[in-house]
Design a protein around this motif. Structure first.
Motif, PDB file in Angstrom:
ATOM      1  N   ALA A  40       0.847  -1.194   0.000  1.00 34.10           N
ATOM      2  CA  ALA A  40       0.000   0.000   0.000  1.00 34.10           C
ATOM      3  C   ALA A  40       0.887   1.251   0.000  1.00 34.10           C
ATOM      4  O   ALA A  40       1.927   1.266   0.655  1.00 34.10           O
ATOM      5  N   PRO A  41       0.493   2.282  -0.725  1.00 32.52           N
ATOM      6  CA  PRO A  41       1.300   3.511  -0.772  1.00 32.52           C
ATOM      7  C   PRO A  41       1.393   4.195   0.600  1.00 32.52           C
ATOM      8  O   PRO A  41       0.429   4.214   1.355  1.00 32.52           O
ATOM      9  N   PHE A  42       2.562   4.721   0.902  1.00 32.73           N
ATOM     10  CA  PHE A  42       2.763   5.550   2.086  1.00 32.73           C
ATOM     11  C   PHE A  42       4.087   6.279   1.961  1.00 32.73           C
ATOM     12  O   PHE A  42       4.918   5.963   1.128  1.00 32.73           O
ATOM     13  N   MET A  43       4.275   7.281   2.824  1.00 33.93           N
ATOM     14  CA  MET A  43       5.532   8.020   2.873  1.00 33.93           C
ATOM     15  C   MET A  43       5.891   8.194   4.340  1.00 33.93           C
ATOM     16  O   MET A  43       5.017   8.413   5.173  1.00 33.93           O
ATOM     17  N   THR A  44       7.184   8.062   4.652  1.00 33.59           N
ATOM     18  CA  THR A  44       7.628   8.234   6.028  1.00 33.59           C
ATOM     19  C   THR A  44       9.046   8.783   6.066  1.00 33.59           C
ATOM     20  O   THR A  44       9.806   8.609   5.112  1.00 33.59           O
ATOM     21  N   ALA A  45       9.369   9.432   7.169  1.00 27.76           N
ATOM     22  CA  ALA A  45      10.743   9.876   7.399  1.00 27.76           C
ATOM     23  C   ALA A  45      11.554   8.688   7.913  1.00 27.76           C
ATOM     24  O   ALA A  45      11.004   7.760   8.530  1.00 27.76           O
ATOM     25  N   LEU A  46      12.855   8.722   7.656  1.00 21.76           N
ATOM     26  CA  LEU A  46      13.751   7.666   8.114  1.00 21.76           C
ATOM     27  C   LEU A  46      14.628   8.182   9.244  1.00 21.76           C
ATOM     28  O   LEU A  46      14.991   9.350   9.276  1.00 21.76           O
ATOM     29  N   ARG A  47      14.991   7.285  10.139  1.00 23.74           N
ATOM     30  CA  ARG A  47      15.983   7.586  11.158  1.00 23.74           C
ATOM     31  C   ARG A  47      17.289   6.932  10.728  1.00 23.74           C
ATOM     32  O   ARG A  47      17.322   6.158   9.763  1.00 23.74           O
ATOM     33  N   GLU A  48      18.351   7.224  11.427  1.00 24.53           N
ATOM     34  CA  GLU A  48      19.634   6.588  11.133  1.00 24.53           C
ATOM     35  C   GLU A  48      19.514   5.090  11.382  1.00 24.53           C
ATOM     36  O   GLU A  48      18.923   4.644  12.362  1.00 24.53           O
ATOM     37  N   GLY A  49      20.049   4.290  10.453  1.00 20.67           N
ATOM     38  CA  GLY A  49      19.980   2.841  10.593  1.00 20.67           C
ATOM     39  C   GLY A  49      20.399   2.145   9.319  1.00 20.67           C
ATOM     40  O   GLY A  49      21.054   2.727   8.462  1.00 20.67           O
ATOM     41  N   VAL A  50      19.971   0.886   9.197  1.00 19.86           N
ATOM     42  CA  VAL A  50      20.376   0.048   8.074  1.00 19.86           C
ATOM     43  C   VAL A  50      19.172  -0.327   7.222  1.00 19.86           C
ATOM     44  O   VAL A  50      18.142  -0.775   7.738  1.00 19.86           O
ATOM     45  N   VAL A  51      19.305  -0.132   5.926  1.00 21.73           N
ATOM     46  CA  VAL A  51      18.327  -0.604   4.939  1.00 21.73           C
ATOM     47  C   VAL A  51      18.843  -1.944   4.425  1.00 21.73           C
ATOM     48  O   VAL A  51      19.992  -2.036   3.974  1.00 21.73           O
ATOM     49  N   THR A  52      18.005  -2.971   4.523  1.00 27.51           N
ATOM     50  CA  THR A  52      18.382  -4.299   4.046  1.00 27.51           C
ATOM     51  C   THR A  52      17.593  -4.619   2.786  1.00 27.51           C
ATOM     52  O   THR A  52      16.361  -4.540   2.785  1.00 27.51           O
ATOM     53  N   VAL A  53      18.315  -4.966   1.724  1.00 34.37           N
ATOM     54  CA  VAL A  53      17.708  -5.307   0.439  1.00 34.37           C
ATOM     55  C   VAL A  53      17.816  -6.819   0.271  1.00 34.37           C
ATOM     56  O   VAL A  53      18.923  -7.371   0.279  1.00 34.37           O
ATOM     57  N   ILE A  54      16.670  -7.485   0.114  1.00 31.89           N
ATOM     58  CA  ILE A  54      16.626  -8.940   0.006  1.00 31.89           C
ATOM     59  C   ILE A  54      16.176  -9.312  -1.398  1.00 31.89           C
ATOM     60  O   ILE A  54      15.128  -8.855  -1.864  1.00 31.89           O
ATOM     61  N   ASP A  55      16.980 -10.121  -2.058  1.00 28.57           N
ATOM     62  CA  ASP A  55      16.635 -10.602  -3.395  1.00 28.57           C
ATOM     63  C   ASP A  55      17.063 -12.053  -3.492  1.00 28.57           C
ATOM     64  O   ASP A  55      18.265 -12.350  -3.521  1.00 28.57           O
ATOM     65  N   GLY A  56      16.082 -12.949  -3.506  1.00 27.22           N
ATOM     66  CA  GLY A  56      16.400 -14.372  -3.477  1.00 27.22           C
ATOM     67  C   GLY A  56      17.142 -14.688  -2.194  1.00 27.22           C
ATOM     68  O   GLY A  56      16.742 -14.285  -1.114  1.00 27.22           O
ATOM     69  N   GLY A  57      18.287 -15.351  -2.306  1.00 30.61           N
ATOM     70  CA  GLY A  57      19.088 -15.687  -1.139  1.00 30.61           C
ATOM     71  C   GLY A  57      20.103 -14.634  -0.761  1.00 30.61           C
ATOM     72  O   GLY A  57      20.835 -14.800   0.211  1.00 30.61           O
TER      73      GLY A  57
END
Length: 89
Positions: A40-57
């Motif tokens: 579902a569409p949404f928008m949010t602010a981010l805090r400092e941290g880690v973005v994890t990108v998962i693709d297959g394994g």
């Protein structure tokens, strides 16, 4: 099989990552969240941290320092104040 999520991570200097992935987990100011295809569409602010990108394994991790995440029918775009890939351990 579920569809792929179009994801783009952009910093002021450059596009850090772009591609079709299975899932992205990110650090929102109101808590961590995950995005899959057809979210579902949404928008949010981010805090400092880690973005994890998962693709297959595979998993790639990017450290972000603030910014915004925008989920639309076209996919997820993260506009980060700073972003860099975390080296694999």
């Amino acid at each position: 099989m579920a569809g792929k999520l179009s994801f783009s991570l952009v910093s002021p200097e450059r596009e850090v990552y772009s591609g079709l992935v299975d899932q992205v987990d990110a650090p929102g100011v109101e808590g961590d969240f995950g995005v899959l295809a057809d979210h579902a569409p949404f928008m949010t602010a981010l805090r400092e941290g880690v973005v994890t990108v998962i693709d297959g394994g595979s998993r790639r991790r990017f450290e972000v320092h603030g910014g915004f995440a925008d989920v639309t029918p076209a996919g997820l775009t993260i506009l980060a104040e700073q972003a860099s890939e975390v080296a694999a351990a």
